[in-house]
Design a protein around this motif. Structure first.
Motif, PDB file in Angstrom:
ATOM      1  N   ALA A   1      32.074 -25.899  15.009  1.00  0.00           N
ATOM      2  CA  ALA A   1      33.054 -26.407  15.967  1.00  0.00           C
ATOM      3  C   ALA A   1      33.955 -27.458  15.324  1.00  0.00           C
ATOM      4  O   ALA A   1      35.182 -27.452  15.530  1.00  0.00           O
ATOM      5  CB  ALA A   1      32.331 -26.983  17.182  1.00  0.00           C
ATOM      6  N   VAL A   2      33.383 -28.358  14.548  1.00  0.00           N
ATOM      7  CA  VAL A   2      34.183 -29.398  13.885  1.00  0.00           C
ATOM      8  C   VAL A   2      35.127 -28.781  12.858  1.00  0.00           C
ATOM      9  O   VAL A   2      36.320 -29.136  12.781  1.00  0.00           O
ATOM     10  CB  VAL A   2      33.259 -30.441  13.235  1.00  0.00           C
ATOM     11  N   LEU A   3      34.617 -27.859  12.059  1.00  0.00           N
ATOM     12  CA  LEU A   3      35.469 -27.209  11.063  1.00  0.00           C
ATOM     13  C   LEU A   3      36.597 -26.414  11.715  1.00  0.00           C
ATOM     14  O   LEU A   3      37.745 -26.434  11.254  1.00  0.00           O
ATOM     15  CB  LEU A   3      34.617 -26.299  10.178  1.00  0.00           C
ATOM     16  N   ALA A   4      36.274 -25.697  12.795  1.00  0.00           N
ATOM     17  CA  ALA A   4      37.302 -24.919  13.495  1.00  0.00           C
ATOM     18  C   ALA A   4      38.361 -25.833  14.105  1.00  0.00           C
ATOM     19  O   ALA A   4      39.559 -25.520  14.055  1.00  0.00           O
ATOM     20  CB  ALA A   4      36.647 -24.059  14.583  1.00  0.00           C
ATOM     21  N   TYR A   5      37.930 -26.959  14.664  1.00  0.00           N
ATOM     22  CA  TYR A   5      38.892 -27.891  15.265  1.00  0.00           C
ATOM     23  C   TYR A   5      39.875 -28.407  14.211  1.00  0.00           C
ATOM     24  O   TYR A   5      41.096 -28.411  14.420  1.00  0.00           O
ATOM     25  CB  TYR A   5      38.143 -29.049  15.916  1.00  0.00           C
ATOM     26  N   ASN A   6      39.365 -28.839  13.081  1.00  0.00           N
ATOM     27  CA  ASN A   6      40.240 -29.372  12.031  1.00  0.00           C
ATOM     28  C   ASN A   6      41.173 -28.298  11.472  1.00  0.00           C
ATOM     29  O   ASN A   6      42.366 -28.553  11.214  1.00  0.00           O
ATOM     30  CB  ASN A   6      39.400 -29.970  10.909  1.00  0.00           C
ATOM     31  N   TRP A   7      40.656 -27.099  11.289  1.00  0.00           N
ATOM     32  CA  TRP A   7      41.458 -26.017  10.731  1.00  0.00           C
ATOM     33  C   TRP A   7      42.567 -25.598  11.693  1.00  0.00           C
ATOM     34  O   TRP A   7      43.731 -25.456  11.304  1.00  0.00           O
ATOM     35  CB  TRP A   7      40.556 -24.832  10.395  1.00  0.00           C
ATOM     36  N   LEU A   8      42.215 -25.408  12.967  1.00  0.00           N
ATOM     37  CA  LEU A   8      43.212 -24.996  13.952  1.00  0.00           C
ATOM     38  C   LEU A   8      44.263 -26.087  14.178  1.00  0.00           C
ATOM     39  O   LEU A   8      45.442 -25.787  14.389  1.00  0.00           O
ATOM     40  CB  LEU A   8      42.529 -24.638  15.273  1.00  0.00           C
ATOM     41  N   THR A   9      43.841 -27.338  14.154  1.00  0.00           N
ATOM     42  CA  THR A   9      44.804 -28.431  14.317  1.00  0.00           C
ATOM     43  C   THR A   9      45.827 -28.436  13.185  1.00  0.00           C
ATOM     44  O   THR A   9      47.039 -28.633  13.405  1.00  0.00           O
ATOM     45  CB  THR A   9      44.070 -29.775  14.371  1.00  0.00           C
ATOM     46  N   ARG A  10      45.345 -28.195  11.983  1.00  0.00           N
ATOM     47  CA  ARG A  10      46.250 -28.133  10.837  1.00  0.00           C
ATOM     48  C   ARG A  10      47.221 -26.966  10.957  1.00  0.00           C
ATOM     49  O   ARG A  10      48.431 -27.110  10.704  1.00  0.00           O
ATOM     50  CB  ARG A  10      45.430 -28.015   9.542  1.00  0.00           C
ATOM     51  N   ARG A  11      46.752 -25.823  11.374  1.00  0.00           N
ATOM     52  CA  ARG A  11      47.615 -24.648  11.535  1.00  0.00           C
ATOM     53  C   ARG A  11      48.586 -24.846  12.693  1.00  0.00           C
ATOM     54  O   ARG A  11      49.745 -24.390  12.630  1.00  0.00           O
ATOM     55  CB  ARG A  11      46.766 -23.398  11.742  1.00  0.00           C
ATOM     56  N   ASN A  12      48.163 -25.510  13.756  1.00  0.00           N
ATOM     57  CA  ASN A  12      49.061 -25.789  14.876  1.00  0.00           C
ATOM     58  C   ASN A  12      50.234 -26.669  14.436  1.00  0.00           C
ATOM     59  O   ASN A  12      51.367 -26.485  14.894  1.00  0.00           O
ATOM     60  CB  ASN A  12      48.303 -26.476  16.008  1.00  0.00           C
ATOM     61  N   LYS A  13      49.943 -27.631  13.590  1.00  0.00           N
ATOM     62  CA  LYS A  13      51.015 -28.512  13.103  1.00  0.00           C
ATOM     63  C   LYS A  13      52.077 -27.711  12.350  1.00  0.00           C
ATOM     64  O   LYS A  13      53.294 -27.922  12.541  1.00  0.00           O
ATOM     65  CB  LYS A  13      50.432 -29.597  12.199  1.00  0.00           C
ATOM     66  N   GLY A  14      51.647 -26.783  11.501  1.00  0.00           N
ATOM     67  CA  GLY A  14      52.611 -25.961  10.775  1.00  0.00           C
ATOM     68  C   GLY A  14      53.424 -25.075  11.702  1.00  0.00           C
ATOM     69  O   GLY A  14      54.640 -24.906  11.518  1.00  0.00           O
ATOM     70  N   ALA A  15      52.765 -24.502  12.710  1.00  0.00           N
ATOM     71  CA  ALA A  15      53.490 -23.639  13.657  1.00  0.00           C
ATOM     72  C   ALA A  15      54.469 -24.445  14.504  1.00  0.00           C
ATOM     73  O   ALA A  15      55.607 -24.009  14.747  1.00  0.00           O
ATOM     74  CB  ALA A  15      52.490 -22.898  14.544  1.00  0.00           C
ATOM     75  N   MET A  16      54.053 -25.617  14.968  1.00  0.00           N
ATOM     76  CA  MET A  16      54.935 -26.428  15.810  1.00  0.00           C
ATOM     77  C   MET A  16      56.116 -26.982  15.019  1.00  0.00           C
ATOM     78  O   MET A  16      57.185 -27.220  15.586  1.00  0.00           O
ATOM     79  CB  MET A  16      54.139 -27.568  16.439  1.00  0.00           C
ATOM     80  N   ASP A  17      55.973 -27.185  13.740  1.00  0.00           N
ATOM     81  CA  ASP A  17      57.114 -27.603  12.926  1.00  0.00           C
ATOM     82  C   ASP A  17      58.207 -26.541  12.945  1.00  0.00           C
ATOM     83  O   ASP A  17      59.405 -26.859  13.053  1.00  0.00           O
ATOM     84  CB  ASP A  17      56.670 -27.875  11.490  1.00  0.00           C
ATOM     85  N   LYS A  18      57.801 -25.279  12.889  1.00  0.00           N
ATOM     86  CA  LYS A  18      58.781 -24.198  12.952  1.00  0.00           C
ATOM     87  C   LYS A  18      59.449 -24.142  14.325  1.00  0.00           C
ATOM     88  O   LYS A  18      60.666 -23.909  14.446  1.00  0.00           O
ATOM     89  CB  LYS A  18      58.117 -22.860  12.633  1.00  0.00           C
TER      90      LYS A  18
END
Length: 310
Positions: free
Chosen positions: A267-284
């Motif tokens: 759960a912790v690893l998934a949270y950190n990974w998805l948060t990082r990917r969300n940041k890249g998507a929201m930048d676009k």
């Protein structure tokens, strides 16, 4: 002369008698030793194999029937290779655990299932958004107008919905209550609401992952405490701290701890990974909204200038 011969004869006879006596005395001990030596005498057991008594031959035939113990040993070896079920494993907790142990396992199973479901669905959603961003960069900005660019994108494309929200903000600004807000601020607010909606959709489920990652170890620790409590109760009832009394509860406690960690770490690893990917998507998404805002304001000003000149 005759007397001399007689003396010589008797002297020779005496010598012969003395030699015979010496020989006889030396031979007597050897004969006596031969008579008393057991090895020189024939023994009676040498003739025993010749007997035909069945009772005498029975012991000799007995060793021929000795393979039976070997068969018994093979059977015992086969019996020892049987797989014995672990009485202190997870199946024992499920079958013989109380409602607290089973409830703890069910709670952690739900947390684990929710974690993997959110991880998979969010990865799919983020991948789709990245693909839509590439389609917008390839088709939207090459169109002749904003309306044509939005029409080139698919209906479920997030960037098309943002563009349509911006166009509606331009069209419904004149002649309404929104005239009190300048066009620049109104378009900015409209696009910001669209971007926030996309961000809220991407953030969905991350709170669950954060909750699981922070609470699952403590839920497993609760199961550990409950298992140790059972071990102490078993010791108190039996009056002795034998291994068979404490192995089950202590094994249950360790299993609960391990399950809590197995649920929390993904759960912790998934949270950190998805948060990082969300940041890249929201930048676009934000970059697209900012460029669209500039085009909307510039296009409206050009239209206004054309209308005044006409």
């Amino acid at each position: 002369m005759e007397q001399t011969k007689m003396k010589s004869f008797f002297s020779a006879a005496g010598r012969l008698a003395a030699v015979a006596a010496i020989v006889a005395l030396s031979a007597a001990p050897a004969i006596a030793q031969q008579a008393t030596d057991p090895a020189a005498q024939p023994t009676a057991p040498a003739a025993a194999p010749a007997t035909t008594d069945p009772a005498a031959t029975a012991p000799a035939a007995a060793p021929a029937e000795t393979p039976a113990p070997a068969e018994t040993g093979v059977g015992e070896a086969a019996a020892t290779t049987e797989v014995v079920e672990n009485p202190y494993g997870l199946n024992a907790i499920i079958e013989h655990g109380d409602f607290v142990s089973k409830g703890t396992l069910i709670a952690m199973a739900i947390m684990s299932a929710g974690t993997w479901y959110i991880l998979v669905t969010k990865l799919i959603e983020q991948s789709m958004l990245m693909g839509q961003a590439k389609a917008a960069e390839r088709n939207f900005w090459n169109a002749g107008s904003l309306e044509d660019g939005a029409a080139k994108l698919k209906e479920n494309n997030t960037f098309r919905m943002i563009a349509e929200d911006g166009l509606r903000a331009i069209q419904h600004h004149d002649g309404s209550m929104t005239d009190a807000i300048d066009l620049n601020s109104w378009v900015s607010l409209s696009l910001q609401r669209s971007v926030d909606a996309v961000n809220s959709r991407l953030q969905g489920g991350l709170a669950f992952l954060a909750t699981v990652g922070s609470t699952a170890p403590f839920i497993g620790l609760f199961g550990t405490v409950w298992g140790i409590y059972h071990a102490l109760v078993s010791i108190g009832i039996s009056g002795q701290a034998s291994i068979d009394k404490v192995a089950g509860p202590v094994g249950e406690a360790l299993i609960m701890t391990a399950i809590g960690l197995l649920v929390a770490v993904p759960a912790v690893l998934a949270y950190n990974w998805l948060t990082r990917r969300n940041k890249g998507a929201m930048d676009k998404v934000r970059n697209f909204a900012a460029d669209l805002h500039g085009l909307l304001i510039a296009g409206h000003k050009n239209s206004a200038n054309v209308a005044r000149s006409a």
